[in-house]
Motif scaffolding. Structure first.
Motif, PDB file in Angstrom:
ATOM      1  N   UNK A  48       0.720  -1.062   0.011  1.00  0.00           N
ATOM      2  CA  UNK A  48       0.129  -0.197   0.007  1.00  0.00           C
ATOM      3  C   UNK A  48       0.912   1.271   0.139  1.00  0.00           C
ATOM      4  N   UNK A  49       1.996   1.381   0.711  1.00  0.00           N
ATOM      5  CA  UNK A  49       2.911   2.350   0.916  1.00  0.00           C
ATOM      6  C   UNK A  49       3.877   2.223  -0.311  1.00  0.00           C
ATOM      7  N   UNK A  50       4.429   1.103  -0.793  1.00  0.00           N
ATOM      8  CA  UNK A  50       5.290   0.932  -1.713  1.00  0.00           C
ATOM      9  C   UNK A  50       6.535   0.821  -1.191  1.00  0.00           C
ATOM     10  N   UNK A  51       6.888   1.059   0.201  1.00  0.00           N
ATOM     11  CA  UNK A  51       8.017   0.842   0.975  1.00  0.00           C
ATOM     12  C   UNK A  51       8.024   0.763   2.352  1.00  0.00           C
ATOM     13  N   UNK A  52       9.115   0.517   3.061  1.00  0.00           N
ATOM     14  CA  UNK A  52       9.016   0.275   4.444  1.00  0.00           C
ATOM     15  C   UNK A  52       8.625   1.400   5.300  1.00  0.00           C
ATOM     16  N   UNK A  53       9.343   2.473   4.825  1.00  0.00           N
ATOM     17  CA  UNK A  53       8.872   3.829   5.436  1.00  0.00           C
ATOM     18  C   UNK A  53       9.297   4.862   4.437  1.00  0.00           C
ATOM     19  N   UNK A  54       8.476   6.120   4.982  1.00  0.00           N
ATOM     20  CA  UNK A  54       8.743   7.364   4.211  1.00  0.00           C
ATOM     21  C   UNK A  54       9.145   8.524   5.047  1.00  0.00           C
ATOM     22  N   UNK A  55      10.092   9.372   4.861  1.00  0.00           N
ATOM     23  CA  UNK A  55      10.182  10.681   5.443  1.00  0.00           C
ATOM     24  C   UNK A  55       9.671  11.732   4.285  1.00  0.00           C
ATOM     25  N   UNK A  56       8.796  12.342   5.129  1.00  0.00           N
ATOM     26  CA  UNK A  56       8.148  13.674   4.110  1.00  0.00           C
ATOM     27  C   UNK A  56       8.079  14.963   4.795  1.00  0.00           C
ATOM     28  N   UNK A  78      10.860  11.675  -4.257  1.00  0.00           N
ATOM     29  CA  UNK A  78       9.741  12.407  -4.923  1.00  0.00           C
ATOM     30  C   UNK A  78       9.303  13.594  -4.438  1.00  0.00           C
ATOM     31  N   UNK A  79       9.134  14.431  -5.429  1.00  0.00           N
ATOM     32  CA  UNK A  79       8.411  15.727  -5.391  1.00  0.00           C
ATOM     33  C   UNK A  79       7.149  15.776  -5.907  1.00  0.00           C
ATOM     34  N   UNK A  80       6.066  16.085  -5.375  1.00  0.00           N
ATOM     35  CA  UNK A  80       4.662  16.033  -5.879  1.00  0.00           C
ATOM     36  C   UNK A  80       3.733  17.036  -5.600  1.00  0.00           C
ATOM     37  N   UNK A  81       3.081  17.854  -6.642  1.00  0.00           N
ATOM     38  CA  UNK A  81       2.514  18.928  -6.500  1.00  0.00           C
ATOM     39  C   UNK A  81       0.985  18.938  -7.500  1.00  0.00           C
ATOM     40  N   UNK A  82       0.208  19.729  -7.352  1.00  0.00           N
ATOM     41  CA  UNK A  82      -0.749  19.886  -8.158  1.00  0.00           C
ATOM     42  C   UNK A  82      -0.442  20.929  -9.370  1.00  0.00           C
ATOM     43  N   UNK A 100       7.261  14.046  -9.581  1.00  0.00           N
ATOM     44  CA  UNK A 100       8.588  13.972 -10.009  1.00  0.00           C
ATOM     45  C   UNK A 100       9.414  12.907  -9.364  1.00  0.00           C
ATOM     46  N   UNK A 101       9.657  11.711  -9.755  1.00  0.00           N
ATOM     47  CA  UNK A 101      10.239  10.394  -9.112  1.00  0.00           C
ATOM     48  C   UNK A 101      11.652  10.224  -9.436  1.00  0.00           C
ATOM     49  N   UNK A 102      12.676   9.831  -8.468  1.00  0.00           N
ATOM     50  CA  UNK A 102      13.782   9.472  -8.656  1.00  0.00           C
ATOM     51  C   UNK A 102      14.019   8.077  -7.953  1.00  0.00           C
ATOM     52  N   UNK A 103      14.564   7.024  -8.752  1.00  0.00           N
ATOM     53  CA  UNK A 103      14.887   5.704  -8.105  1.00  0.00           C
ATOM     54  C   UNK A 103      13.674   4.949  -8.331  1.00  0.00           C
ATOM     55  N   UNK A 196       5.249  18.719  -1.814  1.00  0.00           N
ATOM     56  CA  UNK A 196       5.348  17.514  -0.720  1.00  0.00           C
ATOM     57  C   UNK A 196       6.729  16.722  -1.503  1.00  0.00           C
ATOM     58  N   UNK A 197       7.809  16.941  -0.256  1.00  0.00           N
ATOM     59  CA  UNK A 197       8.954  16.247  -0.658  1.00  0.00           C
ATOM     60  C   UNK A 197       8.855  14.852   0.237  1.00  0.00           C
ATOM     61  N   UNK A 198       9.103  13.764  -0.673  1.00  0.00           N
ATOM     62  CA  UNK A 198       8.999  12.276  -0.055  1.00  0.00           C
ATOM     63  C   UNK A 198      10.323  11.554  -0.344  1.00  0.00           C
TER      64      UNK A 198
END
Length: 830
Positions: A48-56, A78-82, A100-103, A196-198
Motif C-alpha cells: 500500500x505504501x510501496x516502501x518500508x517507511x517514508x520521510x516527508x 519524489x516531489x509531488x504537487x498539483x 517527479x520521481x527518482x529511483x 510535498x517532498x518524499x
C-alpha cells in the motif's frame, strides 16, 4: 411436542424465520468483509505504501533532516504537487498531480502500466506515465505528448495503478509521473506552490517502532514526518473501521426490523395456540412444559435462520470488493473466518428469543379455565416480567451498538434514537386507531366502513405494519434527503457574483497580465487576493519547539507544523461573522498589530483575545496580538482564511495571488484555460464546475453503497410485512368466509382488503417520510449548516410505490379465500 406442533405450522414458522435471515445476512457479510479488510491491510501494508517507511515534508528539508535521510540511505525520492497539464494533440488542459520521481519506486506492490515495461523505462527515456482514465478522456495514446510547464514530455505509457492511489483521488487530480531530473526545467514550482517532498526507504529488517521512537520527535521539530508501513496500515484500518461501523448499524436496523416481525408473528401464533396450551395444562402439563414447547420452536427458528443468514452473508461478502472498489487502494482477497459466522448464528438465536419472549409469556400465565371459557380479555398481564424483558431488549441493543461503535456514549445515543423513532411510529399508529374509533365515519358505505374497522379489530396488524413500512421508508427517504443536502452544498448557481474559476499560485508580476487576459475575453475579476505564507514561531511567549516538548500544554499539535496561507484586507466578507473582539482593518504605526483568527483555530491553539503570537514570515519575525475571533463558513467555495492581517503590514512581503472570475459556459472556460496554461504554465486553474461534477459522482457512489445497505432494511421490512400479512390471513379467513356466507361478493371483499392496505401503506410511508423530513432538517441545521429545501421525490415516488407494494402483498392473501367455497373453508377451520 415442539417438533410435532412445529410440523403442523411449518409454513408460518418459515415466515418467522425469513424475518431474521436478511438482518443476520447483512451483519455477517459486513463483519466478514471488515475482517478481510483488516487482514488485507496487514498483509499488504508494504504494498500500500510501496516502501518500508517514508520521510516527508511540505517545505524544503533542513540540514538536520537531510543528514538523517543520508544516514538511513534513501532508495528513492519524489516531489509531488498539483498543476495544470496541456495536451498539444487536441489543445486540452487538465488539473493533474505531478509526481517527479527518482529511483525505482515502488519497492513493494506493482506500478501497473500499459505497455507493461513502461514503469521501468520512463525515467531512462525521459517521458511521462499518464493516468489511464485521463488518456481515455482526452483520446490520447502512448506516443502522444503532454506539456507540464515549460517542458513537453512524450507519453511513454498509461498508468493503471500505483501504491497508495484510489479511483476517487485519481478522478480529482489524475497522476502524471515524470523523471525528477526534469522538474527544475518545468519551472512549475514558484512562490506559494504547495508541494510535498518524499523519501522512500527499503529496510525490511529494521525495527520500525524503535526508529519512530528515536527520530520521530526530531523530524517533528523540523516540520517533517516519518510514516512507516505499519503506522499507515493502522491509520487506513481506522478509516475503514468507521465505514464498517456505519454499515453495521444499517444492518443492525434491518435485524431489529426483522425482530419486530418475529415479535408480531409470534404474538398472533401464540394467541392461536392458547387453547392448545390450556388443554395441555388440563391434562397435567406444567407451566414450564407448555412454555418450553414454544420456546424450543423459537430457538429452532433463530438457529436455522442464523445458519441460513450466515450462509447468505458469507456468499454476499464476495460482492463487496466490486461495490467498494472505487474507495479501496488495493485488491481485497476474500477469506472465510468463522468468528462472524458463529456470532451471526448466536445473534439469530438470542434476538429471536428476546423478541419472542413477550408474546411467549402468555403461555406461562394463561389459566386453562379462562381460555376454555374463551375469556381472553381476563388473561393475567405479567407486568413485571414484561418490564424485565423490555429492559433486556434495550440493554441488548445498547451492548450491541456499543460493541460496533466502540463508544458507550454513541451506543447510548443510537439506542435512544432507535427507541424514539420506534416510539413515534408506534404512537402514530395508536393515535390513528384511537382517532378512527372516536370519529368513525358511520355514513360511509359498507366496504369503506369495514376496511376501517379492520384496522382496530382483534389481532390487527396496524402497529407492526406501520413500524415495518415506516422505518424502511424513513431510512431511504433520509438517505435521499441527505444526498440532496450534500449536493446543494456543492451546487453552482448561475450568478456572475459567484466565482466558478479560481486561479492559484499567480505570481505578483503575472497578476496584471492575467487581469488583462480576463478583460480581453469579456470576463470580470471577482477577487484578486494577495496571499503570504508563514508559520507560527511563538505562542504566548513560548517557542514552537518548547510547546512540542511540553506534554501538559492543551493544544492541537497540527498547527505547529502548518504553513499558513494568510491574507490582509480592511473588511469582513459574507462568509465571515465576528464572534469576539474588534476587527482591525488597518494597522496604525507605533501600535501593536491586531490579527483576526477563525474560531476553529482559536479552539485548537487554545488562543483567546489579547494573546500574543509571533509569526515567521519567510525569515522575518513579526509580533501580533489576537484582536478578534471570526466564525468562517468553510463549506462555501469562497476563498477563506484562518488568519487575517490588517492592511499596512504585509504589502511588501513576498506574496502570490489568487484570482477568481465567473465564466458562463464550458466552451469559454476551456478557451480561458488553454490561454492561461500557454502563457502562464505555473498557474493552477480550478474549474469548480468540474470539481462539483466529480463531487456529485463521489456522492452518487457513496449513496449507492448506503442504498445497497438500506436495501436490507427495506427488504426486511417487506418480509416482515409479508409475514405479518400472511399470519393475519388465518385471522381473516373466518371474517371473509362469514361475509361471503352473508352474501358479500368477492369484489366487495377484495375492495375491503385493498382499502385497508391502502390506509396502512399511506400511513406507514407518510409517517416515515415526515420523520425523515424532521431528521434531515436537523442534519442540515446542526451538522451541515445549510438551508434544507426538501425534494418532492419521496412524496411523488416513494409514497405511491410503497403503498402499491403493500396493497399487492395484502391482496395476494385473498387468493385461497376467494377461490374456495365458504363451506370448504369452514370445514377446514373446524
Amino acid at each position: 411436542m415442539a417438533w410435532r406442533d412445529g410440523k403442523a405450522s411449518l409454513s408460518r414458522l418459515m415466515l418467522f424465520m425469513a424475518s431474521i435471515i436478511l438482518g443476520i445476512a447483512a451483519v455477517v457479510s459486513i463483519q466478514l468483509f471488515s475482517d478481510n479488510l483488516k487482514q488485507n491491510i496487514q498483509k499488504q501494508s508494504k504494498s500500500l505504501m510501496g516502501a518500508d517507511f517514508i520521510i516527508d515534508s511540505k517545505k524544503l528539508l533542513s540540514e538536520k533532516v537531510l543528514k538523517i535521510i543520508d544516514s538511513l540511505g534513501a532508495d528513492a525520492s519524489e516531489v509531488n504537487f498539483v498543476s495544470m497539464a496541456a495536451f498539444p494533440k487536441n489543445k486540452g488542459t487538465k488539473l493533474v498531480k505531478v509526481r517527479a520521481l527518482e529511483g525505482l519506486f515502488p519497492f513493494y506492490g506493482d506500478l501497473t502500466t500499459v505497455p507493461q515495461n513502461a514503469g521501468k523505462t520512463y525515467q531512462e527515456l525521459g517521458g511521462a506515465l499518464v493516468d489511464a482514465t485521463l488518456l481515455l478522456q482526452y483520446n490520447l495514446n502512448p506516443g502522444d505528448s503532454i506539456k507540464l510547464g515549460k517542458v513537453t514530455f512524450p507519453i511513454i505509457g498509461a498508468l493503471k495503478s500505483i501504491p497508495g492511489s484510489t479511483a476517487i483521488s485519481s478522478s480529482i487530480a489524475p497522476s502524471v509521473l515524470i523523471p525528477y531530473r526534469f522538474l527544475q526545467q518545468t519551472e512549475l514550482l514558484q512562490l506559494g506552490s504547495r508541494k510535498e517532498y518524499q523519501y522512500f526507504f527499503k529496510a525490511p529488517e529494521m525495527d520500525l517502532e524503535l526508529l519512530a521512537e528515536k527520530i520521530g520527535p526530531v523530524l517533528d521539530a523540523e516540520n517533517a514526518d516519518l510514516d512507516t508501513h505499519t503506522s499507515t496500515s493502522k491509520q487506513l484500518g481506522r478509516r475503514y473501521d468507521n465505514i464498517s461501523r456505519f454499515l453495521n448499524l444499517v444492518a443492525f436496523i434491518a435485524l431489529l426490523l426483522g425482530c419486530i416481525g418475529i415479535a408480531s408473528s409470534v404474538h398472533i401464533y401464540i394467541k392461536e395456540k392458547l387453547k392448545n396450551v390450556a388443554v395441555l395444562k388440563c391434562l397435567g402439563a406444567s407451566r414450564k412444559q407448555s412454555f418450553y414447547i414454544y420456546l424450543i420452536q423459537i430457538i429452532g427458528i433463530g438457529f436455522v435462520g442464523g445458519i441460513i443468514g450466515a450462509a447468505i452473508g458469507t456468499a454476499l461478502q464476495f460482492a463487496f470488493p466490486y461495490i467498494l472498489q472505487d474507495f479501496l487502494p488495493f485488491d481485497v482477497a476474500i477469506t472465510i473466518s468463522f468468528q462472524p459466522i458463529i456470532m451471526g448464528i448466536i445473534l439469530g438465536v438470542l434476538m429471536s428469543i428476546l423478541f419472542a419472549l413477550l408474546p411467549l409469556l402468555n403461555t406461562w400465565y394463561v389459566s386453562p379455565l379462562e381460555v376454555l371459557r374463551g375469556a381472553e380479555d381476563n388473561l393475567q398481564k405479567p407486568k413485571k416480567a414484561r418490564i424485565l424483558v423490555s429492559i433486556a431488549i434495550l440493554l441488548f441493543i445498547f451492548l450491541f451498538s456499543f460493541w460496533i461503535l466502540k463508544s458507550a456514549l454513541n451506543g447510548l445515543i443510537f439506542t435512544i434514537g432507535i427507541f424514539i423513532t420506534f416510539a413515534i411510529m408506534a404512537g402514530v399508529s395508536t393515535l390513528f386507531i384511537k382517532g378512527i374509533k372516536r370519529f368513525f365515519p358511520s355514513s360511509w358505505g359498507f366496504t369503506k366502513r369495514q376496511s376501517l374497522l379492520n384496522l382496530f379489530r382483534p389481532n390487527n396488524q396496524t402497529m407492526v405494519l406501520v413500524l415495518a413500512i415506516g422505518l424502511g421508508t424513513f431510512l431511504i427517504s433520509t438517505l435521499y434527503f441527505t444526498k440532496d443536502i450534500l449536493l446543494a452544498k456543492t451546487s453552482l448557481e448561475n450568478k456572475k457574483t459567484d466565482a466558478n474559476i479560481i486561479l492559484m499560485d499567480v505570481q505578483k508580476a503575472q497578476a496584471s497580465a492575467l487581469v488583462n487576459t480576463f478583460k480581453s475575453k469579456g470576463l470580470e475579476v471577482i477577487d484578486n487576493i494577495p496571499i503570504i505564507t508563514m508559520r507560527m514561531e511563538k505562542i504566548k511567549g513560548k517557542t514552537v519547539n518548547e510547546i512540542r516538548k511540553d506534554t501538559l500544554i492543551k493544544m492541537r499539535k497540527w498547527m505547529l507544523n502548518r504553513e499558513f496561507r494568510v491574507s490582509y484586507r480592511n473588511h469582513l466578507v459574507a462568509t465571515e461573522e465576528l464572534l469576539e473582539g474588534e476587527f482591525f482593518g488597518k494597522a496604525e504605526k507605533g501600535k501593536p498589530i491586531y490579527v483576526s483568527i477563525a474560531d476553529n483555530m482559536a479552539k485548537d491553539a487554545n488562543l483567546k483575545l489579547g494573546d500574543a503570537v509571533t509569526f515567521n514570515i519567510q525569515g522575518v519575525l513579526m509580533e501580533t496580538i489576537i484582536g478578534s475571533i471570526r466564525k468562517v463558513d468553510w463549506s462555501s467555495m469562497k476563498v477563506n482564511f484562518m488568519i487575517l492581517f490588517p492592511e499596512g503590514v504585509l504589502e511588501k512581503a513576498p506574496q502570490f495571488n489568487v484570482i477568481t472570475t465567473f465564466v458562463p459556459n464550458e466552451e469559454r472556460s476551456a478557451d480561458l484555460q488553454r490561454d492561461v496554461v500557454q502563457k502562464f504554465p505555473n498557474v493552477t486553474i480550478l474549474d469548480l464546475r468540474q470539481v462539483f461534477t466529480i463531487v456529485e459522482d463521489i456522492l452518487d457512489k457513496i449513496s449507492w453503497i448506503i442504498n445497497f445497505m438500506a436495501f436490507f432494511s427495506i427488504l426486511t421490512g417487506f418480509i416482515v410485512l409479508i409475514g405479518s400479512v400472511r399470519n393475519s390471513k388465518y385471522q381473516r379467513i373466518k371474517e371473509s368466509v362469514l361475509l361471503r356466507t352473508l352474501g358479500a361478493k368477492s369484489k366487495q371483499i377484495l375492495q375491503i382488503t385493498a382499502l385497508e392496505y391502502v390506509y396502512l401503506g399511506l400511513l406507514g410511508s407518510l409517517t416515515g417520510i415526515l420523520l425523515s423530513l424532521v431528521g434531515s432538517q436537523l442534519l442540515a441545521t446542526l451538522l451541515f449548516k445549510e438551508p434544507f429545501i426538501p425534494s418532492l421525490i419521496p412524496f411523488l415516488v416513494f409514497l405511491p410505490v410503497i403503498t402499491i407494494l403493500v396493497v399487492v402483498i395484502g391482496l395476494s392473501n385473498l387468493k385461497s379465500v376467494l377461490r374456495s367455497p365458504p363451506l370448504e373453508v369452514l370445514r377446514k377451520e373446524v
